[in-house]
Design a protein around this motif. Sequence first.
Motif, mmCIF file in Angstrom:
data_model
loop_
_atom_site.group_PDB
_atom_site.id
_atom_site.type_symbol
_atom_site.label_atom_id
_atom_site.label_comp_id
_atom_site.label_asym_id
_atom_site.label_seq_id
_atom_site.Cartn_x
_atom_site.Cartn_y
_atom_site.Cartn_z
ATOM 1 N N HIS A 7 0.506 -1.337 0.148
ATOM 2 C CA HIS A 7 0.284 -0.029 -0.157
ATOM 3 C C HIS A 7 0.704 1.253 0.222
ATOM 4 O O HIS A 7 0.933 2.422 -0.276
ATOM 5 C CB HIS A 7 -0.628 -0.101 1.419
ATOM 6 C CG HIS A 7 -2.089 0.529 1.484
ATOM 7 N ND1 HIS A 7 -3.270 1.436 0.470
ATOM 8 C CD2 HIS A 7 -1.806 2.251 2.333
ATOM 9 C CE1 HIS A 7 -3.366 2.448 0.913
ATOM 10 N NE2 HIS A 7 -2.807 3.257 2.000
ATOM 11 N N ALA A 29 2.885 1.754 -3.289
ATOM 12 C CA ALA A 29 2.314 2.277 -4.799
ATOM 13 C C ALA A 29 2.051 3.881 -4.244
ATOM 14 O O ALA A 29 2.417 4.838 -5.649
ATOM 15 C CB ALA A 29 1.040 1.628 -3.813
ATOM 16 N N ASP A 30 2.246 4.925 -3.190
ATOM 17 C CA ASP A 30 1.752 5.648 -2.724
ATOM 18 C C ASP A 30 3.479 6.687 -3.201
ATOM 19 O O ASP A 30 3.250 7.609 -3.795
ATOM 20 C CB ASP A 30 1.687 6.234 -1.672
ATOM 21 C CG ASP A 30 -0.108 5.962 -1.117
ATOM 22 O OD1 ASP A 30 -0.360 5.657 -2.066
ATOM 23 O OD2 ASP A 30 0.196 5.719 0.362
ATOM 24 N N TRP A 80 1.505 -2.107 -7.584
ATOM 25 C CA TRP A 80 1.617 -2.073 -5.587
ATOM 26 C C TRP A 80 0.536 -2.481 -5.664
ATOM 27 O O TRP A 80 0.061 -2.999 -4.327
ATOM 28 C CB TRP A 80 3.005 -1.333 -5.464
ATOM 29 C CG TRP A 80 3.898 -1.517 -5.693
ATOM 30 C CD1 TRP A 80 4.811 -0.683 -6.311
ATOM 31 C CD2 TRP A 80 4.841 -2.061 -4.955
ATOM 32 N NE1 TRP A 80 5.865 -1.903 -6.697
ATOM 33 C CE2 TRP A 80 6.290 -2.953 -5.647
ATOM 34 C CE3 TRP A 80 4.222 -3.750 -3.969
ATOM 35 C CZ2 TRP A 80 6.868 -3.292 -5.373
ATOM 36 C CZ3 TRP A 80 5.830 -4.596 -4.280
ATOM 37 C CH2 TRP A 80 6.021 -4.433 -4.475
ATOM 38 N N ASP A 81 -0.946 -1.607 -5.830
ATOM 39 C CA ASP A 81 -2.430 -1.476 -5.858
ATOM 40 C C ASP A 81 -3.550 -3.309 -5.497
ATOM 41 O O ASP A 81 -4.269 -3.131 -4.567
ATOM 42 C CB ASP A 81 -2.800 -0.455 -6.069
ATOM 43 C CG ASP A 81 -2.847 1.119 -6.294
ATOM 44 O OD1 ASP A 81 -1.887 1.137 -4.487
ATOM 45 O OD2 ASP A 81 -2.732 1.538 -6.374
ATOM 46 N N GLN A 82 -2.308 -2.837 -6.641
ATOM 47 C CA GLN A 82 -2.677 -4.752 -6.529
ATOM 48 C C GLN A 82 -2.128 -6.127 -5.766
ATOM 49 O O GLN A 82 -3.211 -6.272 -5.257
ATOM 50 C CB GLN A 82 -2.577 -4.856 -8.034
ATOM 51 C CG GLN A 82 -3.786 -4.215 -9.364
ATOM 52 C CD GLN A 82 -3.363 -4.148 -10.744
ATOM 53 O OE1 GLN A 82 -1.814 -4.667 -11.182
ATOM 54 N NE2 GLN A 82 -4.260 -5.132 -11.720
ATOM 55 N N LEU A 132 -8.064 0.637 0.254
ATOM 56 C CA LEU A 132 -7.061 -0.367 -1.205
ATOM 57 C C LEU A 132 -8.078 0.141 -2.494
ATOM 58 O O LEU A 132 -7.682 -0.066 -3.827
ATOM 59 C CB LEU A 132 -7.612 -1.685 -0.575
ATOM 60 C CG LEU A 132 -6.078 -1.840 0.764
ATOM 61 C CD1 LEU A 132 -6.739 -3.562 0.975
ATOM 62 C CD2 LEU A 132 -4.636 -1.010 0.037
ATOM 63 N N ASN A 183 -7.150 3.038 -3.917
ATOM 64 C CA ASN A 183 -5.985 3.208 -4.957
ATOM 65 C C ASN A 183 -6.014 2.747 -5.453
ATOM 66 O O ASN A 183 -6.200 3.151 -7.312
ATOM 67 C CB ASN A 183 -5.012 3.263 -3.630
ATOM 68 C CG ASN A 183 -5.043 3.981 -2.433
ATOM 69 O OD1 ASN A 183 -5.610 4.865 -2.628
ATOM 70 N ND2 ASN A 183 -4.143 3.493 -1.629
ATOM 71 N N LEU A 184 -6.658 1.952 -5.847
ATOM 72 C CA LEU A 184 -6.680 0.824 -7.218
ATOM 73 C C LEU A 184 -7.503 1.764 -8.235
ATOM 74 O O LEU A 184 -7.259 1.980 -9.795
ATOM 75 C CB LEU A 184 -7.635 -0.808 -7.909
ATOM 76 C CG LEU A 184 -6.423 -1.869 -6.782
ATOM 77 C CD1 LEU A 184 -7.539 -2.661 -6.046
ATOM 78 C CD2 LEU A 184 -5.805 -1.794 -7.732
ATOM 79 N N SER A 219 -5.173 4.402 -9.499
ATOM 80 C CA SER A 219 -4.393 4.023 -10.185
ATOM 81 C C SER A 219 -4.946 3.759 -11.447
ATOM 82 O O SER A 219 -4.176 4.084 -13.101
ATOM 83 C CB SER A 219 -3.821 2.880 -10.041
ATOM 84 O OG SER A 219 -2.720 3.503 -8.749
#
Length: 151
Positions: free
Chosen positions: A48, A51-52, A63-65, A89, A92-93, A96
């Motif tokens: 998580h 990803a950021d 990374w979100d996945q 989560l 974020n997906l 992205s």
Amino acid sequence: MADDRMAEVFAAVRLGGVDQVAARQVLEKLWNEIGDHADALHRCLIAHYLADLQAEAADALHWDQCALAAVFGPGIPLDEGLRGFLPSLYLNLADSHRRVGEFEVARMQLAIARGHLDVLAADAYGALIRSRLRSIEAALLARSLSPLANS
């Protein structure tokens, strides 16, 4: 050991406020150290936050996945702690997917995030997630590929 690992994760997150490259390196090292069979919460948090810290939307999506896969891995019980991360989560997906131009997939992820909002308290974190949902919705409507502020 678990508390030590969490301390390492949060130290890397704090480092990200000063040096994103160094924070990314620390988190990638932690990711490689813990392996595929580590605690789901550790894997989720590391991915998580990784990803950021990505400069490229496709890398953030990866990374979100990984973060979501950590939550839904084989044999992983979806406890209250992990359930609490689902709105973030999925948001974020959605973001992205939006940033890589996959608008329909982003809309689907946003709908799933909306479906998990009930786990959020009426506190500052809940308000932040709900505000982020509205921001991503607006960016989707505009068909924007640009990063959101504070993303």
